[in-house]
Write a protein that holds these residues in place. Structure first.
Motif, PDB file in Angstrom:
ATOM      1  N   MET A   1       0.842  -1.183   0.000  1.00  0.00           N
ATOM      2  CA  MET A   1       0.000   0.000   0.000  1.00  0.00           C
ATOM      3  C   MET A   1       0.886   1.245   0.000  1.00  0.00           C
ATOM      4  SD  MET A   1      -3.098  -0.815   2.631  1.00  0.00           S
ATOM      5  CE  MET A   1      -4.260   0.292   1.915  1.00  0.00           C
ATOM      6  N   SER A   2       0.451   2.222  -0.732  1.00  0.00           N
ATOM      7  CA  SER A   2       1.199   3.470  -0.789  1.00  0.00           C
ATOM      8  C   SER A   2       0.703   4.419   0.293  1.00  0.00           C
ATOM      9  CB  SER A   2       1.050   4.104  -2.165  1.00  0.00           C
ATOM     10  OG  SER A   2      -0.283   4.544  -2.347  1.00  0.00           O
ATOM     11  N   TYR A   3       1.459   5.487   0.475  1.00  0.00           N
ATOM     12  CA  TYR A   3       1.074   6.476   1.471  1.00  0.00           C
ATOM     13  C   TYR A   3      -0.241   7.168   1.113  1.00  0.00           C
ATOM     14  CZ  TYR A   3       5.663   5.926   3.563  1.00  0.00           C
ATOM     15  OH  TYR A   3       6.758   5.425   4.188  1.00  0.00           O
ATOM     16  N   GLU A   5      -2.814   5.811  -0.404  1.00  0.00           N
ATOM     17  CA  GLU A   5      -3.921   4.920  -0.055  1.00  0.00           C
ATOM     18  C   GLU A   5      -4.158   4.910   1.457  1.00  0.00           C
ATOM     19  OE1 GLU A   5      -2.717   1.218  -1.716  1.00  0.00           O
ATOM     20  OE2 GLU A   5      -3.491   1.693  -3.709  1.00  0.00           O
ATOM     21  N   LEU A   6      -3.075   4.921   2.230  1.00  0.00           N
ATOM     22  CA  LEU A   6      -3.226   4.959   3.687  1.00  0.00           C
ATOM     23  C   LEU A   6      -3.864   6.267   4.135  1.00  0.00           C
ATOM     24  CD1 LEU A   6       0.154   3.385   4.836  1.00  0.00           C
ATOM     25  CD2 LEU A   6      -2.109   2.351   4.919  1.00  0.00           C
ATOM     26  N   ALA A   7      -3.472   7.365   3.498  1.00  0.00           N
ATOM     27  CA  ALA A   7      -4.048   8.657   3.860  1.00  0.00           C
ATOM     28  C   ALA A   7      -5.524   8.715   3.492  1.00  0.00           C
ATOM     29  CB  ALA A   7      -3.286   9.777   3.165  1.00  0.00           C
ATOM     30  N   GLN A   8      -5.876   8.140   2.350  1.00  0.00           N
ATOM     31  CA  GLN A   8      -7.275   8.140   1.939  1.00  0.00           C
ATOM     32  C   GLN A   8      -8.113   7.297   2.899  1.00  0.00           C
ATOM     33  OE1 GLN A   8      -8.056   6.920  -2.073  1.00  0.00           O
ATOM     34  NE2 GLN A   8     -10.272   7.048  -1.801  1.00  0.00           N
ATOM     35  N   ALA A   9      -7.591   6.148   3.326  1.00  0.00           N
ATOM     36  CA  ALA A   9      -8.317   5.289   4.260  1.00  0.00           C
ATOM     37  C   ALA A   9      -8.508   6.000   5.600  1.00  0.00           C
ATOM     38  CB  ALA A   9      -7.573   3.977   4.458  1.00  0.00           C
ATOM     39  N   THR A  10      -7.486   6.706   6.053  1.00  0.00           N
ATOM     40  CA  THR A  10      -7.589   7.443   7.307  1.00  0.00           C
ATOM     41  C   THR A  10      -8.652   8.531   7.209  1.00  0.00           C
ATOM     42  OG1 THR A  10      -5.262   7.019   7.771  1.00  0.00           O
ATOM     43  CG2 THR A  10      -6.305   8.803   8.991  1.00  0.00           C
ATOM     44  N   LEU A  11      -8.656   9.230   6.102  1.00  0.00           N
ATOM     45  CA  LEU A  11      -9.658  10.280   5.901  1.00  0.00           C
ATOM     46  C   LEU A  11     -11.061   9.688   5.847  1.00  0.00           C
ATOM     47  CD1 LEU A  11     -10.310  13.247   5.330  1.00  0.00           C
ATOM     48  CD2 LEU A  11     -10.055  12.729   2.900  1.00  0.00           C
ATOM     49  N   GLU A  12     -11.224   8.561   5.174  1.00  0.00           N
ATOM     50  CA  GLU A  12     -12.545   7.933   5.091  1.00  0.00           C
ATOM     51  C   GLU A  12     -13.032   7.491   6.466  1.00  0.00           C
ATOM     52  OE1 GLU A  12     -11.997   4.871   2.228  1.00  0.00           O
ATOM     53  OE2 GLU A  12     -12.093   6.246   0.517  1.00  0.00           O
TER      54      GLU A  12
END
Length: 62
Positions: A1-3, A5-12
């Protein structure tokens, strides 16, 4: 996973939690208003014929 994708998951997750907390706060506000009798007072204020002495005339003319 890229950063990204991790940032998007955290925001969601943050947006989902914020939406659920807003829903709970809204339901709590409605609960408190009902408990305080606000809705009953609004209903009583809207029924003009139930409060004053000319209620029978008002209902008959309706």
């Amino acid at each position: 996973m890229s950063y990204e994708e991790l940032a998007q998951a955290t925001l969601e997750y943050a947006l989902t939690i914020f939406a659920l907390l807003a829903l709970v706060a809204g339901l709590a506000a409605v609960w408190r208003a009902a408990e305080a009798g606000l809705f009953t007072a609004l209903i009583e204020d809207s029924t003009s014929h139930a409060i004053d002495g000319t209620g029978v005339v008002d209902i008959a003319l309706y």
